[in-house]
Design an enzyme around this catalytic site. Structure first.
Site, PDB file in Angstrom:
ATOM      1  N   HIS A   1       0.848  -1.192   0.000  1.00 49.57           N
ATOM      2  CA  HIS A   1       0.000   0.000   0.000  1.00 49.57           C
ATOM      3  C   HIS A   1       0.879   1.236   0.000  1.00 49.57           C
ATOM      4  CE1 HIS A   1      -3.532   2.486   0.751  1.00 49.57           C
ATOM      5  NE2 HIS A   1      -2.691   3.235   1.461  1.00 49.57           N
TER       6      HIS A   1
ATOM      7  N   ASP B   1     -15.162   2.581   7.300  1.00 49.63           N
ATOM      8  CA  ASP B   1     -14.117   3.446   6.754  1.00 49.63           C
ATOM      9  C   ASP B   1     -14.604   4.163   5.499  1.00 49.63           C
ATOM     10  OD1 ASP B   1     -11.384   4.508   6.480  1.00 49.63           O
ATOM     11  OD2 ASP B   1     -11.517   3.408   4.593  1.00 49.63           O
TER      12      ASP B   1
ATOM     13  N   ARG C   1     -14.443  12.648   6.145  1.00 50.93           N
ATOM     14  CA  ARG C   1     -13.190  13.357   6.447  1.00 50.93           C
ATOM     15  C   ARG C   1     -12.752  14.206   5.264  1.00 50.93           C
ATOM     16  NH1 ARG C   1      -9.542   8.680   7.169  1.00 50.93           N
ATOM     17  NH2 ARG C   1      -7.908  10.217   7.296  1.00 50.93           N
TER      18      ARG C   1
ATOM     19  N   SER D   1      -7.637   3.910   8.940  1.00 47.07           N
ATOM     20  CA  SER D   1      -8.362   3.793   7.671  1.00 47.07           C
ATOM     21  C   SER D   1      -7.645   2.808   6.744  1.00 47.07           C
ATOM     22  CB  SER D   1      -8.450   5.191   7.038  1.00 47.07           C
ATOM     23  OG  SER D   1      -8.805   5.116   5.685  1.00 47.07           O
TER      24      SER D   1
ATOM     25  N   LYS E   1      -8.703  -1.643   6.131  1.00 47.60           N
ATOM     26  CA  LYS E   1      -8.993  -2.257   4.821  1.00 47.60           C
ATOM     27  C   LYS E   1      -8.002  -3.373   4.527  1.00 47.60           C
ATOM     28  CE  LYS E   1      -9.051   1.928   3.273  1.00 47.60           C
ATOM     29  NZ  LYS E   1      -9.194   3.263   2.765  1.00 47.60           N
TER      30      LYS E   1
HETATM   31  N1  URA Z   1      -5.792   6.460   2.273  1.00 46.64           N
HETATM   32  C1  URA Z   1      -6.763   5.828   2.971  1.00 46.64           C
HETATM   33  O1  URA Z   1      -7.231   4.759   2.611  1.00 46.64           O
HETATM   34  N2  URA Z   1      -7.209   6.435   4.092  1.00 46.64           N
HETATM   35  C2  URA Z   1      -6.735   7.603   4.534  1.00 46.64           C
HETATM   36  O2  URA Z   1      -7.173   8.073   5.560  1.00 46.64           O
HETATM   37  C3  URA Z   1      -5.733   8.243   3.787  1.00 46.64           C
HETATM   38  C4  URA Z   1      -5.272   7.643   2.656  1.00 46.64           C
END
Ligand code: URA
Length: 425
Positions: free
Chosen positions: A82, A161, A168, A183, A187
């Protein structure tokens, strides 16, 4: 439980209890806590922070809001990557098939771009026919047959999320380390990968502008992953200058294919290989040789199969923007700065990115660089080419580049920062 007391606790610098966290995440997902109440709580968290135990519980509650995937039936170890997002960050495209060619299964659930940073799904959608939306069964089928899949996360994965991130985004509360870490990791943990490599970007084109914040985010995420049984490592990597020579959807696909063909810009190749080695190591495939997989064509073969398995034509011509504008060097000397944020905003304004989630993107739009920091340039030589279907955007993009290009006197010494700044395990 009452939401106002939860908001007041955090507003007054208190610690949220496990019960408060579990309840507020569940009640928000069900619609019992309203957006305005959750945005007040998100702002209190941004201003007053959360400790590691609160972040861990918040992450667990977000995971519990939806389904968890399970790759235990696959014959290969799983490894995922990621990136926290940057300009010209196309690394997922060559990396996923490369790591699959070396023996791991790569379930890469990716996102779309927002603001000045690009999104992997937007890039791949410039390939004619390619589909980002797969059912869980289709995703498992591609993983089993090819070893790598890049697709959108299903609605069932960490729905808390999904709702909270959208909130957000419109309430100025994205940039809170506890909220970013929970967040991303909710995932990734719900996705079910066995190992995870985080590419935490640092610099003007990244969320994290300095090393201290990037370290804090990386170590929080590594801790969350490890506590949930996911072998997690983070690399802090530079994002003060765009990665590679392109920022834009089809432009970045073309550059990724060059890397898979054994060429491509040195920084993109270096970061792709560094992340591949970390992923293979974390997956227990220490003897795999990603450099060889780039050289012998097996990574390219996996790319072609992965694209075709999702409906794309790997041989189709990529979209090209209708209009181009060349930006030239204003002086002779050494190019010492090419600001990632300025280039990212220019690409976005040219149509490569979107201002709101529902906006379309132009597949061919973006910025192509002809020089990188450290190179000698001559006044009037092309520095970059801007691509768009809508030429009225050129002036707006050029304005974004104002102050983003630095040329110093001939002979000025220049030392580029390393691509990988630190490793946190
Ligand atoms: N990427 C995400 O999935 N969440 C965040 O809060 C920031 C970047």
């Amino acid at each position: 439980m009452d939401v106002i007391s939860v908001i007041r606790t955090k507003r007054d610098h208190g610690r949220l209890t496990d019960e408060q966290i579990d309840w507020v995440i569940d009640a928000y997902t069900r619609g019992e806590v309203a957006d305005e109440q959750m945005s007040a709580l998100a702002m209190a968290i941004l201003l007053n922070g959360m400790d590691r135990a609160e972040i861990a519980r918040w992450t667990a509650a977000m995971i519990a809001s939806g389904e968890r995937m399970d790759f235990a039936s696959l014959p290969r170890p799983t490894a995922d990557k990621h990136s926290t997002g940057g300009v010209g960050d196309k690394i997922t495209l060559p990396l996923a098939p490369l790591v699959a060619a070396c023996g791991a299964a790569v379930p890469q659930l990716s996102g779309r771009g927002l603001g000045h940073t690009g999104g992997t799904l937007d890039k791949l959608e410039s390939i004619p026919g390619w589909r980002a939306l797969l059912s869980n069964d289709e995703m498992m089928g591609v993983l089993r047959d090819v070893g790598a899949v890049i697709c959108a996360a299903g609605d069932g994965l960490a729905p808390a999320d999904k709702k909270l991130y959208a909130l957000r985004d419109v309430t100025g509360t994205v940039e809170a380390i506890p909220l970013i870490a929970s967040s991303i990791m909710s995932k990734k943990i719900a996705e079910g990968t066995g190992s995870l490599v985080l590419d935490v970007k640092v610099g003007s084109g990244a969320f994290m502008k300095n090393l201290d914040d990037a370290r804090e985010l990386a170590s929080t995420m590594v801790g969350l992953g490890t506590d949930h049984g996911v072998r997690t490592v983070a690399l802090l990597t530079g994002m003060s200058t765009p990665l590679g020579l392109t920022a834009g959807n089809a432009l970045e696909v073309r550059e990724s294919v060059e890397v898979l063909a054994g060429g491509g810009p040195a920084d993109v190749v270096e970061l792709t290989l560094a992340l591949a080695r970390e992923m293979l190591d974390a997956a227990g495939l220490k003897d795999a040789d990603p450099e060889k997989a780039l050289r012998d064509g097996s990574a390219m073969d996996h790319w072609r199969r992965m694209i075709a398995a999702q409906g794309g034509d790997p041989d189709a011509a990529l979209p090209v923007a209708r209009e181009r504008h060349v930006v030239t060097a204003s002086a002779t000397g050494v190019l010492t700065g090419l600001d990632a944020y300025a280039v990212g905003v220019a690409a976005w304004r040219l149509g490569a990115g979107r201002a709101r989630k529902e906006d379309p993107v132009q597949a061919g739009a973006g910025v192509e660089l002809h020089a990188k920091p450290g190179e000698q340039v001559t006044a009037g030589q092309p520095l970059m080419t801007l691509h768009t279907d809508t030429p009225e955007r050129f002036a707006y993009a050029i304005e974004a580049l104002d102050g983003g290009v630095t040329i110093e006197a001939p002979g000025t010494s220049f030392e580029a920062d390393p691509i990988v700044l630190e490793r946190i395990a």
